[in-house]
Design a protein around this motif. Structure first.
Motif, PDB file in Angstrom:
ATOM      1  N   VAL A 121     -68.067  33.297   5.797  1.00 13.46           N
ATOM      2  CA  VAL A 121     -69.331  32.830   6.363  1.00 13.46           C
ATOM      3  C   VAL A 121     -69.345  33.042   7.877  1.00 13.46           C
ATOM      4  N   LYS A 122     -68.218  32.762   8.513  1.00 13.59           N
ATOM      5  CA  LYS A 122     -68.139  32.932   9.964  1.00 13.59           C
ATOM      6  C   LYS A 122     -67.947  34.401  10.372  1.00 13.59           C
ATOM      7  N   ASN A 123     -67.523  35.220   9.423  1.00 13.24           N
ATOM      8  CA  ASN A 123     -67.297  36.641   9.711  1.00 13.24           C
ATOM      9  C   ASN A 123     -67.881  37.494   8.579  1.00 13.24           C
ATOM     10  N   PRO A 124     -69.191  37.469   8.414  1.00  9.87           N
ATOM     11  CA  PRO A 124     -69.810  38.179   7.289  1.00  9.87           C
ATOM     12  C   PRO A 124     -69.683  39.697   7.421  1.00  9.87           C
ATOM     13  N   ARG A 125     -69.475  40.343   6.280  1.00 10.72           N
ATOM     14  CA  ARG A 125     -69.399  41.802   6.255  1.00 10.72           C
ATOM     15  C   ARG A 125     -70.804  42.367   6.102  1.00 10.72           C
ATOM     16  N   SER A 126     -71.603  42.199   7.121  1.00 12.69           N
ATOM     17  CA  SER A 126     -72.987  42.653   7.086  1.00 12.69           C
ATOM     18  C   SER A 126     -73.418  43.012   8.500  1.00 12.69           C
ATOM     19  N   ILE A 127     -74.090  44.150   8.626  1.00  9.78           N
ATOM     20  CA  ILE A 127     -74.583  44.538   9.951  1.00  9.78           C
ATOM     21  C   ILE A 127     -75.824  43.720  10.307  1.00  9.78           C
ATOM     22  N   TYR A 128     -76.433  43.102   9.278  1.00  8.64           N
ATOM     23  CA  TYR A 128     -77.605  42.258   9.513  1.00  8.64           C
ATOM     24  C   TYR A 128     -77.159  40.801   9.467  1.00  8.64           C
ATOM     25  N   SER A 129     -76.480  40.355  10.496  1.00  4.47           N
ATOM     26  CA  SER A 129     -75.929  39.005  10.482  1.00  4.47           C
ATOM     27  C   SER A 129     -76.068  38.336  11.842  1.00  4.47           C
ATOM     28  N   ASN A 130     -76.240  37.022  11.792  1.00  6.24           N
ATOM     29  CA  ASN A 130     -76.204  36.170  12.977  1.00  6.24           C
ATOM     30  C   ASN A 130     -75.299  34.987  12.666  1.00  6.24           C
ATOM     31  N   VAL A 131     -74.428  34.661  13.608  1.00  2.00           N
ATOM     32  CA  VAL A 131     -73.460  33.582  13.403  1.00  2.00           C
ATOM     33  C   VAL A 131     -73.364  32.753  14.675  1.00  2.00           C
ATOM     34  N   ASP A 176     -76.571  21.828  10.294  1.00  2.00           N
ATOM     35  CA  ASP A 176     -76.565  22.796  11.390  1.00  2.00           C
ATOM     36  C   ASP A 176     -76.474  24.195  10.795  1.00  2.00           C
ATOM     37  N   ILE A 177     -77.369  25.068  11.204  1.00  2.00           N
ATOM     38  CA  ILE A 177     -77.381  26.433  10.683  1.00  2.00           C
ATOM     39  C   ILE A 177     -76.250  27.215  11.342  1.00  2.00           C
ATOM     40  N   VAL A 178     -75.325  27.672  10.534  1.00  2.00           N
ATOM     41  CA  VAL A 178     -74.122  28.318  11.052  1.00  2.00           C
ATOM     42  C   VAL A 178     -74.183  29.832  10.939  1.00  2.00           C
ATOM     43  N   ALA A 179     -74.914  30.352   9.930  1.00  2.00           N
ATOM     44  CA  ALA A 179     -74.939  31.803   9.744  1.00  2.00           C
ATOM     45  C   ALA A 179     -76.168  32.213   8.941  1.00  2.00           C
ATOM     46  N   ALA A 180     -76.586  33.465   9.157  1.00  2.00           N
ATOM     47  CA  ALA A 180     -77.666  34.065   8.379  1.00  2.00           C
ATOM     48  C   ALA A 180     -77.355  35.546   8.248  1.00  2.00           C
ATOM     49  N   PHE A 181     -77.329  36.034   7.018  1.00  4.51           N
ATOM     50  CA  PHE A 181     -76.928  37.429   6.833  1.00  4.51           C
ATOM     51  C   PHE A 181     -77.314  37.942   5.449  1.00  4.51           C
ATOM     52  N   VAL A 182     -77.279  39.259   5.309  1.00  4.58           N
ATOM     53  CA  VAL A 182     -77.518  39.909   4.021  1.00  4.58           C
ATOM     54  C   VAL A 182     -76.219  39.891   3.222  1.00  4.58           C
ATOM     55  N   TYR A 183     -76.328  39.497   1.964  1.00  6.25           N
ATOM     56  CA  TYR A 183     -75.181  39.383   1.078  1.00  6.25           C
ATOM     57  C   TYR A 183     -75.448  40.240  -0.156  1.00  6.25           C
ATOM     58  N   ASP A 184     -74.467  40.383  -1.022  1.00  3.74           N
ATOM     59  CA  ASP A 184     -74.689  41.158  -2.241  1.00  3.74           C
ATOM     60  C   ASP A 184     -75.309  40.271  -3.323  1.00  3.74           C
ATOM     61  N   ASP A 185     -75.433  40.827  -4.532  1.00  2.44           N
ATOM     62  CA  ASP A 185     -76.151  40.136  -5.608  1.00  2.44           C
ATOM     63  C   ASP A 185     -75.284  39.184  -6.432  1.00  2.44           C
TER      64      ASP A 185
END
Length: 262
Positions: A213-223, A182-191
């Motif tokens: 994962v449930k609270n990513p520090r990214s403005i480009y995120s879906n959870v 199940d896809i739980v999150a999608a977001f921009v992460y660092d390197d």
């Protein structure tokens, strides 16, 4: 004057050679990419995959539905390249590929195809820090963000909130197994290298990672808020380049079903 003419002609010749060399490189690169794409398309065409809801275990169908379908001929794939150990399928994307792991060079398949030939698109692969039995707490799969939409480029579909909400699963096939995530999150992460940055054997570290994962520090995120993660969760992180700037784009799934296949 003659010296100036010779210098001018020399400059023109150099630029012409550079131009021809660049053109030749682009033609060669396009040929390699197209060849790799055709090879993958030919391989994928022999594997017919479709999203399922799991086996029907009602009393009247239990006998014939006890095992999930596995359309991948692993015997043939492994006979061609023993580094192939699984297959990933993300419905309604181009992501429909073998998964490999080299025990000689961790990043061999960054720029080599499934036949071990040099190739710009590379292949979908994991590193030896992950086991190949899909029982690690976190497994990371890498794939290029190709301009032609191949490899892991379509992961960026999940940047769209509606698409993210409507497409909830991806699947991994292994010999005698079908794994549903199940896809739980999608977001921009660092390197950072995820597997080298966290000791996932430590419950506290793993719990903190699950929270991130449930609270990513990214403005480009879906959870997906309705999916719960715990210390028994097994995650697969699909990792590719961002479309701009630095960092990685991640699509993360949690294993929800592990079915035997014939």
């Amino acid at each position: 004057m003659k010296k100036n003419n010779k210098l001018f002609i020399s400059i023109i010749v150099v630029f012409a050679l550079v131009f021809l060399g660049a053109c030749g490189y682009l033609v060669y690169k396009n040929f390699i990419i197209k060849s790799a794409e055709n090879a993958y398309n030919t391989l994928a065409s022999s594997v017919v995959l479709q999203e399922t809801t799991g086996p029907d275990l009602s009393s009247e169908n239990k006998a014939e539905k006890e095992y999930a379908e596995n359309p991948v001929d692993f015997e043939s794939l492994i006979s061609d390249n023993e580094d192939i150990y699984s297959w990933i399928y993300v419905p309604e994307t181009n992501i429909d590929y073998p998964v490999l792991q080299s025990h000689v060079d961790d990043n061999f398949y960054l720029d080599h195809d499934i036949n071990g030939n040099y190739s710009f698109p590379g292949a979908i692969y994991s590193q030896v820090c992950n086991s190949t039995d899909w029982n690690d707490r976190v497994t990371v799969l890498y794939g290029h963000n190709m301009l032609n939409g191949s490899m892991f480029a379509n992961l960026h579909y999940f940047e769209d909130r509606d698409y993210f909400d409507e497409h909830r699963h991806f699947y991994i096939f292994a010999p005698n197994r079908k794994l549903t995530y199940d896809i739980v999150a999608a977001f921009v992460y660092d390197d950072r290298h995820i597997m080298n940055s966290f000791d996932f054997k430590d419950d506290k570290v793993f719990k903190e990672y699950l929270d991130s994962v449930k609270n990513p520090r990214s403005i480009y995120s879906n959870v997906k808020e309705d999916i719960e993660l715990n210390l028994n969760s097994k995650l697969v992180v699909l990792s590719t380049c961002v479309n701009y700037g630095e960092g990685r784009y991640l699509v993360i799934g949690v294993q929800t079903n592990d079915e035997p296949t014939e």
